[in-house]
Write an enzyme that holds these catalytic residues in place. Structure first.
Site, PDB file in Angstrom:
ATOM      1  N   ARG A  93       0.855  -1.186   0.000  1.00 42.29           N
ATOM      2  CA  ARG A  93       0.000   0.000   0.000  1.00 42.29           C
ATOM      3  C   ARG A  93       0.891   1.235   0.000  1.00 42.29           C
ATOM      4  NH1 ARG A  93      -3.159   2.742   4.804  1.00 42.29           N
ATOM      5  NH2 ARG A  93      -4.329   4.221   3.557  1.00 42.29           N
ATOM      6  N   ARG A 243      -9.474  14.484  12.755  1.00 44.18           N
ATOM      7  CA  ARG A 243      -9.258  15.513  11.723  1.00 44.18           C
ATOM      8  C   ARG A 243     -10.540  16.310  11.518  1.00 44.18           C
ATOM      9  NH1 ARG A 243      -7.309  11.361   7.284  1.00 44.18           N
ATOM     10  NH2 ARG A 243      -6.682   9.899   8.893  1.00 44.18           N
TER      11      ARG A 243
END
Ligand code: AMP
Length: 405
Positions: A93, A243
């Site tokens: 990834r 976030r």
């Protein structure tokens, strides 16, 4: 034939080993706290037809190389990977592929350099992803490594979606644009949704909602990403665990002025102290739902803001797509939290979106429909499986390159 998937972070490496014909997971686990005095190896493995074995071992893991050594030694000891020659590919990834990588790519020296160059755009992720690639290439030069990029699926966005309304040179010289992330997940659940709808993926219009600790929405038009909520970095868009998602950028100037905050402090504030954590003090949605049910107003507000933001993106992407075949919920929250799903879709009946509350609340697992029979837009829950998607794409990239490399 087996495929190993490695997800290397700054201090951890997660892995899954697939048996490549039936795509069965025969081993999975993680090494964590790399570089700390006390590291940890966690694993689950299963020799075909054997019992599931799980374990945890506390041991210092000084480097990524040591981490991968531990993983391979463990796989060998468990009998699930007798010989490295059984590995057809290692899928890695990689978070940021910039504008260069549109598809999974067989790693060579030039690709390594390009991923290194992209580190300026993803300083926390790409160097760690690259560490895993470099170690795997050094330890197993005979096994092809394939980089699978989180950004690749979104490279089909039109420039009206990916450009920001800021001076052009910031794009041409500094590469400031929307890239989007979670692409492997949006692509995977999108293809699964098409299969469930009985449509070809390239004829499907979908809104996919990946709601986990990180969260993003994507508009998929005719099987291609045409817009997504994360931006140049994974900070933009939906409310996330820590976030903030969308905010007025002028808040940064104001905080710098009023509190004297510098760039690292602002980065920490918006990436690690905001979102659900900032709103109510915890970032685990299960705990937030418990607190809200007990009457905690901050938890209730955090849920309300989260659901309203999701609804806003559903409306925006509906308008961009014109016709929507299905809305897909995935990720830890999307797959498990009926309350968030209900509140995100509430009041959208005039858009043809109507949930079957029984199906939504059901404790069923796996791929399922949660919309009412008369809902024009199907609403689906589809568990994501990024590792499986990476494994399949890695093997396909090796096959496309003509077998081994
Ligand atoms: P992920 O990043 O996809 O692993 O998702 C993590 C998020 O999913 C966390 O906020 C978890 O609290 C949330 N989550 C996991 N299971 C559930 C559940 N049963 N109900 C609500 N949220 C959940």
């Amino acid at each position: 034939m087996k495929v190993l998937v490695l997800n290397s972070g700054s201090s951890s490496i997660k892995f899954q080993l697939f048996e490549g014909t039936g795509w069965q997971v025969i081993a999975s686990g993680a090494v964590s706290r790399i570089g700390e005095a006390e590291g940890e190896v966690e694993y689950t493995w299963q020799v075909p037809d054997g019992p599931m074995q799980t374990g945890r071992q506390g041991i210092a893991i000084p480097s990524h190389q040591d981490g991968i050594d531990h993983i391979i030694a463990g796989l060998r000891a468990a009998g699930v990977l007798a010989d490295l020659a059984e590995l057809a590919a290692i899928g890695h990834r990689v978070v940021h592929g910039g504008e260069r990588f549109h598809r999974p790519t067989l790693v060579d020296d030039a690709v390594v350099e390009a991923i290194r160059e992209m580190s300026a755009l993803a300083p926390l992720h790409n160097p760690a992803n690259l560490d895993g690639i470099l170690v795997a290439r050094r330890l197993f030069p005979q096994v092809p490594s394939v980089a699978v990029f989180d950004t690749a699926f979104h490279q089909t966005m039109p420039r009206t979606a990916y450009r920001y309304a800021i001076p052009e040179y910031l794009y041409t010289r500094y590469r400031v644009r929307r890239y989007g992330f979670h692409g492997t997940s949006h692509h995977y659940v999108g293809e699964r949704a098409a299969a469930l709808l009985g449509l070809a993926f390239d004829q499907c219009n979908l809104i996919t909602l990946h709601l986990g600790n990180g969260a993003s929405a994507t508009a998929i038009g005719a099987g291609r990403s045409i817009d997504t909520s994360m931006g140049m970095t994974p900070l933009e868009g939906l409310v996330m665990g820590t976030r903030c998602g969308d905010i007025d950028p002028a808040i940064l100037f104001y905080l710098a002025d009023q509190l004297g905050l510098n760039e690292p402090a602002l980065d920490d504030l918006l990436n690690r102290q905001s979102g659900l954590l900032g709103l109510c003090g915890v970032n685990d949605m299960r705990e937030i739902q418990r607190r809200a049910a007990d009457g905690d107003d901050a938890a209730e507000l955090a849920i309300g803001i989260t659901a309203q933001r999701i609804k806003k993106y559903i409306g925006a992407y509906y308008a961009e797509l014109g016709r929507v075949d299905a809305i897909v919920f995935t990720g830890g929250i999307g797959e498990n939290d009926a309350n968030i799903r209900r509140r995100s879709c509430a009041g959208l009946e005039n858009l043809g979106i109507r949930l079957d509350e029984g199906a939504n609340q059901s404790s069923a697992r796996g791929e399922r429909t949660i919309s009412a029979a008369d809902s024009r837009v199907r609403v689906l829950v589809i568990p994501t499986n990024e590792e499986l998607a990476i494994a399949r794409q890695a093997l396909a990239a090796v096959a496309a390159a003509g077998g081994d490399s």
